[in-house]
Design a protein around this motif. Structure first.
Motif, PDB file in Angstrom:
ATOM      1  N   ILE A 272      10.857   3.059  -6.079  1.00 35.83           N
ATOM      2  CA  ILE A 272      10.230   1.994  -5.273  1.00 35.83           C
ATOM      3  C   ILE A 272       9.599   2.577  -4.012  1.00 35.83           C
ATOM      4  CG2 ILE A 272      10.727  -0.031  -3.845  1.00 35.83           C
ATOM      5  CD1 ILE A 272      12.853  -0.778  -5.992  1.00 35.83           C
ATOM      6  N   PHE A 273      10.351   3.421  -3.305  1.00 36.81           N
ATOM      7  CA  PHE A 273       9.817   4.031  -2.082  1.00 36.81           C
ATOM      8  C   PHE A 273       8.584   4.880  -2.387  1.00 36.81           C
ATOM      9  CE2 PHE A 273      14.326   3.750  -0.293  1.00 36.81           C
ATOM     10  CZ  PHE A 273      14.023   2.662   0.513  1.00 36.81           C
ATOM     11  N   ASN A 274       8.604   5.528  -3.543  1.00 39.90           N
ATOM     12  CA  ASN A 274       7.503   6.407  -3.920  1.00 39.90           C
ATOM     13  C   ASN A 274       6.261   5.628  -4.330  1.00 39.90           C
ATOM     14  OD1 ASN A 274       6.921   9.320  -4.276  1.00 39.90           O
ATOM     15  ND2 ASN A 274       6.469   8.713  -6.361  1.00 39.90           N
ATOM     16  N   MET A 275       6.450   4.498  -4.988  1.00 35.29           N
ATOM     17  CA  MET A 275       5.323   3.758  -5.571  1.00 35.29           C
ATOM     18  C   MET A 275       4.764   2.659  -4.680  1.00 35.29           C
ATOM     19  SD  MET A 275       4.720   5.212  -8.442  1.00 35.29           S
ATOM     20  CE  MET A 275       3.593   3.990  -9.141  1.00 35.29           C
ATOM     21  N   LEU A 276       5.609   2.014  -3.882  1.00 33.28           N
ATOM     22  CA  LEU A 276       5.170   0.808  -3.174  1.00 33.28           C
ATOM     23  C   LEU A 276       4.875   1.019  -1.698  1.00 33.28           C
ATOM     24  CD1 LEU A 276       7.535  -1.894  -4.749  1.00 33.28           C
ATOM     25  CD2 LEU A 276       5.277  -1.134  -5.514  1.00 33.28           C
ATOM     26  N   PHE A 277       5.287   2.151  -1.158  1.00 33.17           N
ATOM     27  CA  PHE A 277       5.095   2.361   0.280  1.00 33.17           C
ATOM     28  C   PHE A 277       4.058   3.453   0.537  1.00 33.17           C
ATOM     29  CE2 PHE A 277       9.167   0.307   0.002  1.00 33.17           C
ATOM     30  CZ  PHE A 277       9.209  -0.519   1.112  1.00 33.17           C
ATOM     31  N   LYS A 278       3.379   3.335   1.659  1.00 32.91           N
ATOM     32  CA  LYS A 278       2.422   4.351   2.067  1.00 32.91           C
ATOM     33  C   LYS A 278       2.755   4.782   3.488  1.00 32.91           C
ATOM     34  CE  LYS A 278      -0.856   0.640   3.175  1.00 32.91           C
ATOM     35  NZ  LYS A 278      -2.196   0.094   2.916  1.00 32.91           N
TER      36      LYS A 278
ATOM     37  N   PHE B 228       4.152   7.180   6.447  1.00 28.23           N
ATOM     38  CA  PHE B 228       5.261   8.119   6.551  1.00 28.23           C
ATOM     39  C   PHE B 228       6.380   7.799   5.569  1.00 28.23           C
ATOM     40  CE2 PHE B 228       9.269   9.425   8.767  1.00 28.23           C
ATOM     41  CZ  PHE B 228       9.122  10.783   8.517  1.00 28.23           C
ATOM     42  N   ILE B 229       6.675   6.504   5.359  1.00 23.10           N
ATOM     43  CA  ILE B 229       7.748   6.124   4.426  1.00 23.10           C
ATOM     44  C   ILE B 229       7.417   6.601   3.017  1.00 23.10           C
ATOM     45  CG2 ILE B 229       8.886   4.151   3.317  1.00 23.10           C
ATOM     46  CD1 ILE B 229       8.791   2.700   5.949  1.00 23.10           C
ATOM     47  N   GLY B 230       6.130   6.557   2.664  1.00 23.45           N
ATOM     48  CA  GLY B 230       5.717   7.026   1.350  1.00 23.45           C
ATOM     49  C   GLY B 230       5.858   8.519   1.172  1.00 23.45           C
ATOM     50  N   LEU B 231       6.029   9.264   2.271  1.00 25.42           N
ATOM     51  CA  LEU B 231       6.157  10.718   2.202  1.00 25.42           C
ATOM     52  C   LEU B 231       7.607  11.180   2.069  1.00 25.42           C
ATOM     53  CD1 LEU B 231       3.603  11.840   4.952  1.00 25.42           C
ATOM     54  CD2 LEU B 231       3.240  11.679   2.489  1.00 25.42           C
ATOM     55  N   ILE B 232       8.560  10.296   2.392  1.00 28.13           N
ATOM     56  CA  ILE B 232       9.978  10.711   2.352  1.00 28.13           C
ATOM     57  C   ILE B 232      10.797   9.805   1.422  1.00 28.13           C
ATOM     58  CG2 ILE B 232       9.996  11.842   4.601  1.00 28.13           C
ATOM     59  CD1 ILE B 232      11.213   9.240   5.750  1.00 28.13           C
ATOM     60  N   PRO B 233      10.310   9.542   0.204  1.00 32.39           N
ATOM     61  CA  PRO B 233      11.053   8.649  -0.697  1.00 32.39           C
ATOM     62  C   PRO B 233      12.404   9.204  -1.110  1.00 32.39           C
ATOM     63  CG  PRO B 233       9.308   9.758  -1.888  1.00 32.39           C
ATOM     64  CD  PRO B 233       9.106  10.078  -0.434  1.00 32.39           C
TER      65      PRO B 233
ATOM     66  N   ALA C 129       6.935  18.261  -6.023  1.00 39.60           N
ATOM     67  CA  ALA C 129       6.160  17.666  -7.107  1.00 39.60           C
ATOM     68  C   ALA C 129       5.985  16.162  -6.913  1.00 39.60           C
ATOM     69  CB  ALA C 129       6.838  17.953  -8.449  1.00 39.60           C
ATOM     70  N   ILE C 130       7.040  15.508  -6.427  1.00 34.41           N
ATOM     71  CA  ILE C 130       6.991  14.055  -6.247  1.00 34.41           C
ATOM     72  C   ILE C 130       6.166  13.666  -5.023  1.00 34.41           C
ATOM     73  CG2 ILE C 130       8.401  12.023  -5.690  1.00 34.41           C
ATOM     74  CD1 ILE C 130      10.629  13.349  -7.393  1.00 34.41           C
ATOM     75  N   THR C 131       6.375  14.362  -3.917  1.00 30.71           N
ATOM     76  CA  THR C 131       5.749  13.962  -2.646  1.00 30.71           C
ATOM     77  C   THR C 131       4.359  14.553  -2.440  1.00 30.71           C
ATOM     78  OG1 THR C 131       6.737  15.835  -1.453  1.00 30.71           O
ATOM     79  CG2 THR C 131       8.022  13.788  -1.558  1.00 30.71           C
ATOM     80  N   LYS C 132       4.037  15.638  -3.193  1.00 29.01           N
ATOM     81  CA  LYS C 132       2.772  16.370  -2.997  1.00 29.01           C
ATOM     82  C   LYS C 132       2.671  16.953  -1.582  1.00 29.01           C
ATOM     83  CE  LYS C 132       0.203  13.791  -6.496  1.00 29.01           C
ATOM     84  NZ  LYS C 132       0.365  14.848  -7.513  1.00 29.01           N
TER      85      LYS C 132
END
Length: 452
Positions: A177-183, A185-190, A308-311
């Motif tokens: 959820i953190f990876n897909m729905l947030f952008k 800084f929060i999207g960078l540390i799922p 790989a997940i966070t790029k």
């Protein structure tokens, strides 16, 4: 930032030489430290060594590796699982002094091999490790860890626990959820957010020992084991022979991790900074570990999974994680807090991290258009994957090739000895060619007749 003429991977949010701003930097580095922490401290805990020293050595070892590889490879060094069996045996006889000599020996072997590769070059790597070998090996690196992730997620004291599995799944879904729905800084540390949330859920479920955290002193100097200071140094050839040869096994795993990083970052680290430097970096990390009381070090798949997940591939983020590891080795209360990390949280997040590594192997074969219709490719990929994932290890006395190492060797050998096409495929192609030639002959004959 990197030099303007240097390659920049625009697929990454932060490429290798991109420096993040301070506060995001802290969060991204903590994310990497949390991801590797469980595995790095579990090795010394299983063997009977100090987790704090292992944490300290992992941080210093990572900085050494980054320095030796000229800040070109975002890799994290942590405690190697490959040496657990001989270390357990030596703890009952020589104690840590014997283990230390073996660990130092591992570092020296890495250095010697690095020097040889520096002298002869590494062009042979492309020949023995083409995409049909690299892809399945990368998949094995991720999939071979799947059993460990599942065990952590499901089992409590050897018995299935629905509570543990529920926490693991909650941690996994939160990471998604953190990876897909947030952008932003929060999207960078799922991964970090999912671990923190999973930890909080575990506290409410009563599986975290809060008393151990509360009673722990804030600061404590790790109990270093330094030769000549904490114990009398003398050469123990039996101890060295028990541990040092395994370095050749972990070298194959090291090359597998480099392959994954190549794919993630769009580079060829075998050529720049060179396999000699990557091996020397691993060797320096183990040399340092042996001198302070820690187990042998190796690069970590967990941190590759985070990238790989966070790029986020920034080498500065990995340096920050290393510095936090060194700091946490002395801040005892924080150390204990993280050591109480519930296994289902580690298992849940590992589902995602290890799976991401495996999918990178699929990507290697897809992007290089590997034809799985060819029997040669099918034979290589099938054999490597089943031997590696099944951990079909080769035991020769005390010397053991793990499933991953043995699968890598089998893949390399098959690639070198198998013809490009099977006899049946060559026969089929000949028949098709003869058929086409006959059809062309008939066409030309028909044209001649038409002209007449």
């Amino acid at each position: 930032m990197a030099d303007k003429n240097e390659f920049h991977d625009d697929r990454a949010i932060l490429d290798i030489h991109d420096m993040p701003k301070f506060f995001p930097w802290v969060g991204l580095s903590l994310q990497h430290m949390f991801s590797m922490f469980g595995s790095t401290v579990i090795v010394p805990l299983l063997v009977g060594l100090s987790p704090s020293i292992a944490l300290f050595a992992s941080g210093v070892g990572t900085l050494l590796h980054i320095m030796i590889t000229q800040r070109k490879i975002p890799a994290y060094m942590g405690s190697s699982f490959a040496f657990i069996t001989p270390m357990l045996a030596l703890m009952k006889t020589t104690g840590y002094p014997g283990i230390a000599q073996g660990v130092i020996g591992v570092g020296i072997v890495y250095m010697i091999v690095a020097a040889i590769i520096w002298a002869i070059g590494s062009d042979w790597v492309d020949h023995i490790l083409p995409p049909i070998v690299v892809g399945p090996i990368v998949m094995v690196i991720g999939l071979s860890l799947a059993g460990s992730a599942a065990q952590d997620a499901m089992m409590k004291n050897g018995k299935y626990s629905l509570l543990y599995f529920s926490i693991a799944l909650a941690t996994l879904f939160l990471a998604i959820i953190f990876n897909m729905l947030f952008k932003g800084f929060i999207g960078l540390i799922p991964i970090l957010l999912a671990i923190v949330c999973g930890y909080i859920i575990s506290v409410f479920c009563g599986i975290v020992d809060l008393n151990a955290i509360a009673s722990a002193p804030w600061f404590k100097i790790p109990a270093f084991d330094i030769p000549g200071i904490d114990y009398k140094f003398h050469i123990d050839w039996a101890a060295i022979a028990a541990i040092t040869p395994i370095a050749f096994v972990t070298m194959t795993e090291h090359m597998g991790h480099i392959m994954v990083l190549d794919e993630l970052t769009g580079r060829d680290f075998f050529k720049d900074p060179g396999l000699n430097r990557t091996l020397a970096g691993d060797g320096a990390a183990s040399l340092f570990a042996g001198l302070v009381g820690a187990p042998a070090m190796t690069s970590y798949g967990e941190n590759i999974g985070v990238m790989a997940i966070t790029k986020i591939h920034s080498v500065y983020v990995l340096m920050g994680a290393a510095m936090f590891a060194i700091l946490f080795a002395f801040v005892n209360k924080l150390n204990v807090l993280i050591m109480q990390m519930p296994l289902p949280v580690i298992g849940g997040i590992s589902f995602l991290l290890f799976g991401t590594i495996a999918t990178a192997g699929i990507q290697v074969m897809v992007e290089n258009k590997v034809d799985m219709g060819l029997k040669r490719n099918l034979m290589i990929a099938s054999t490597v994957m089943v031997i590696g994932v099944g951990n079909a290890y080769l035991q020769l006395g005390q010397f053991q090739f793990t499933g991953l190492a043995f699968a890598t060797i089998i893949g390399i050998v098959l690639n070198l000895v198998l013809p490009q096409k099977a006899a049946s495929e060559r026969e089929h192609e000949k028949k098709l060619a003869d058929k086409e030639a006959e059809a062309e002959k008939q066409r030309l004959l028909h044209q001649r007749r038409s002209r007449k």
